[in-house]
Design a protein around this motif. Sequence first.
Motif, short mmCIF file in Angstrom:
data_model
loop_
_atom_site.label_atom_id
_atom_site.label_comp_id
_atom_site.label_asym_id
_atom_site.label_seq_id
_atom_site.Cartn_x
_atom_site.Cartn_y
_atom_site.Cartn_z
N PHE A 1 0.82 -1.21 0.00
CA PHE A 1 0.00 0.00 0.00
C PHE A 1 0.85 1.27 0.00
N HIS A 2 2.06 1.20 -0.55
CA HIS A 2 2.86 2.41 -0.69
C HIS A 2 3.69 2.33 -1.97
N THR A 3 4.19 3.49 -2.40
CA THR A 3 4.94 3.61 -3.64
C THR A 3 6.20 4.43 -3.39
N CYS A 4 7.29 4.06 -4.04
CA CYS A 4 8.55 4.79 -3.88
C CYS A 4 9.21 4.96 -5.25
N ILE A 5 9.78 6.15 -5.47
CA ILE A 5 10.37 6.47 -6.77
C ILE A 5 11.69 7.20 -6.57
N VAL A 6 12.63 6.99 -7.49
CA VAL A 6 13.98 7.54 -7.36
C VAL A 6 14.34 8.29 -8.64
N SER A 7 14.87 9.50 -8.49
CA SER A 7 15.31 10.28 -9.64
C SER A 7 16.80 10.06 -9.89
N SER A 8 17.24 10.43 -11.08
CA SER A 8 18.66 10.25 -11.43
C SER A 8 19.57 11.13 -10.57
N SER A 9 19.03 12.20 -9.98
CA SER A 9 19.83 13.08 -9.14
C SER A 9 19.89 12.60 -7.69
N GLY A 10 19.20 11.49 -7.37
CA GLY A 10 19.27 10.95 -6.02
C GLY A 10 18.13 11.34 -5.11
N GLU A 11 17.11 12.01 -5.64
CA GLU A 11 15.94 12.32 -4.83
C GLU A 11 15.04 11.09 -4.74
N VAL A 12 14.60 10.78 -3.52
CA VAL A 12 13.72 9.64 -3.29
C VAL A 12 12.40 10.16 -2.73
N TRP A 13 11.32 9.76 -3.35
CA TRP A 13 9.98 10.19 -2.94
C TRP A 13 9.12 8.98 -2.66
N SER A 14 8.28 9.10 -1.62
CA SER A 14 7.42 7.99 -1.25
C SER A 14 6.04 8.51 -0.86
N TRP A 15 5.02 7.69 -1.06
CA TRP A 15 3.67 8.07 -0.66
C TRP A 15 2.87 6.79 -0.40
N GLY A 16 1.78 6.96 0.36
CA GLY A 16 0.95 5.82 0.70
C GLY A 16 0.81 5.63 2.19
N MET A 17 0.59 4.39 2.61
CA MET A 17 0.29 4.07 4.00
C MET A 17 1.35 4.57 4.97
N GLU A 18 0.88 5.20 6.05
CA GLU A 18 1.72 5.72 7.14
C GLU A 18 2.93 6.51 6.62
N ARG A 19 2.63 7.68 6.06
CA ARG A 19 3.65 8.62 5.58
C ARG A 19 4.53 8.02 4.50
N GLY A 20 3.97 7.10 3.73
CA GLY A 20 4.72 6.48 2.66
C GLY A 20 5.70 5.42 3.11
N LEU A 21 5.65 5.06 4.40
CA LEU A 21 6.53 4.01 4.91
C LEU A 21 5.97 2.63 4.64
N GLY A 22 4.65 2.55 4.39
CA GLY A 22 4.01 1.26 4.17
C GLY A 22 3.67 0.53 5.44
N LEU A 23 3.97 1.14 6.61
CA LEU A 23 3.72 0.47 7.87
C LEU A 23 2.23 0.29 8.09
N CYS A 24 1.86 -0.82 8.66
CA CYS A 24 0.46 -1.08 8.95
C CYS A 24 0.03 -0.29 10.18
N PRO A 25 -1.27 -0.04 10.32
CA PRO A 25 -1.76 0.80 11.42
C PRO A 25 -1.36 0.32 12.81
N ASP A 26 -1.17 -1.00 13.00
CA ASP A 26 -0.85 -1.49 14.33
C ASP A 26 0.55 -1.11 14.78
N VAL A 27 1.39 -0.64 13.86
CA VAL A 27 2.73 -0.21 14.25
C VAL A 27 2.95 1.26 13.89
N SER A 28 1.89 2.00 13.74
CA SER A 28 2.03 3.41 13.38
C SER A 28 2.59 4.19 14.53
N PHE A 29 3.29 5.28 14.23
CA PHE A 29 3.86 6.12 15.26
C PHE A 29 2.92 7.27 15.58
N ALA A 30 3.00 7.77 16.80
CA ALA A 30 2.08 8.81 17.25
C ALA A 30 2.62 10.19 16.88
#
Length: 570
Positions: free
Chosen positions: A330-359
């Motif tokens: 439930f998350h997506t991550c993409i990398v540019s040629s210049s080294g920028e990494v972008w992520s989006w989706g579950m729990e701030r793009g980390l993909g973590l499930c709700p039972d381990v979400s941070f407060a």
Amino acid sequence: MEKRDMEGQEETAVRNPAHKIISLTAGEAHTLALSGDGKVYSWGRGTFGRLGNGSENDETMPVPVKLQSDAFHFLAVAAGAYHSLALADDGSVWCWGYNTYSQLGFDGGNVSLPRHLDGFVELSSLRSLGVDSEEKGKTPLKVSAIKAGGMMSLAIDNLGTLWMWGNCPHPTSSPDETFSFASISSPVPVYDFYGHAVVKVACGNEHIVALVSAGETHKGDDLVCYAWGNNNHGQLGLGDNESRSQPQVISKFSEESPWAPYDVACGAYHTVVLTLKKRPRDTLESICWTFGQGDNGQLGQGTTQNSFCPERVEGLPEHAYFVSVDCGLFHTCIVSSSGEVWSWGMERGLGLCPDVSFAGIDHGDAILPIQIPCDGPGRPKFPGPIEVACGAAHTVIVADDGYKLWSWGRGRSGVLGDGKSSDSYFPTMVLWPPLSEDFSDGLESSVEDPKKVEEMGVGETEKKLLFAMEEMKLLQSKLSSMERYASILHGSLFGKPFDERDVPSFLLDSGTFDIAKEWDNMLELADLKELRRLEMFYRNMLGGVKDKLMKRKIKEIVRECVQSSSSMPY
């Protein structure tokens, strides 16, 4: 030995090509890495034998996959949810792990060591497709690419034919036949692409997306995007949620489209396609398109709605060229040629499930891309990016031209490869390169029984190294416990996970800690929101202490009353 200074400057010694990672892939909770010398390494959850090292134990650091011979040189790796594939330079495919749906290419149980997939041995692509040309019919079959996802496996041969096995869409013979899946125990060709060449393919839990040449061979910008399989969330990008048993062109990426697709990735129920503007073009700029399930923001389109048609992801850097993209459940991550990494989706793009979400104020799903820094604000980009791989709830990136690995997300079962089993909300270094196989084997046996060291004839220096490694393991375990404790305490106070960048600089420099002085500094630098949070935390803590004191005082009064009443004469 590589030389590094204390501030993390670049290596001054010549790098060992054998330590270079040339390919990376992730399953549900395990990761595979292919090194420059053609060897395969794995780490993470070992259930079902998915690590290929002969056991089902978890591994917190990279370990070599055990093959029948050291003569094999591998060119590619692929990971399904619970199974793994590797492609050797002779075109042979090796499989291990979970096999309930025959995704290893044979009927039978799970295997914890690589097994040769012999389903290709008696097959020839063009003969299977009914080609009459004698010259082409004699072309030997050789697999040139592999892919896995969910419970299925895929391969592309040197003639551009796509093969599939495992839990695959079952072709229907009539429009009225219900869409279904079938377990295919040996590779079968996809006949729909006869006369074309499949160049790249990806698959999710139950859908497949392929980039196929418009003509007989691939030439420049001529790739067309096809999709088929389960479509209950619109993950096929065909404008509806009707499933397809056979490939169908996605109109946004058809031959007539102005967009030329060059990469594709699938999550559980969503799809990502990277495109360039077709020639003539002045610059090399990527466009990222997503479609399918959007419940957790994994489409990056600013909503949590499903999308039945490809839509452009907003918020990514302009004029960027994306070199790699991958999807978790439930998350997506993409990398540019210049080294920028972008992520989006579950729990701030980390993909973590709700039972381990941070407060704290930073929790929740990311419906738009969030940049993942390599090492904080001072070093936001990853140097020399190569490839990104997403598991169910973890992400791994190989950068520094292939010589370094970073990981973040869910860390249980050693999935992050950093020697620990705790979650990480920021990129952490994978322990790479790994120890040699001989040293690792010696460590496992000798540290359990020191007498075995003598029996092995190990020298004094080797003995010290073996025991030092065991002591390092114990220290890592203690460090992991302390990090969890610090993270809980830090999260309670500040509403965000603890990170080593939160450690005061004077503590790192001097080794001493003046807590009163640090408290004053922290209050001085805190903004209004942080001060209010601290005030609320203090009030709650003070209220809890007063409540506990009151309860204990009442218990003492009751106890005294009971004692005095029992001693009174009746």
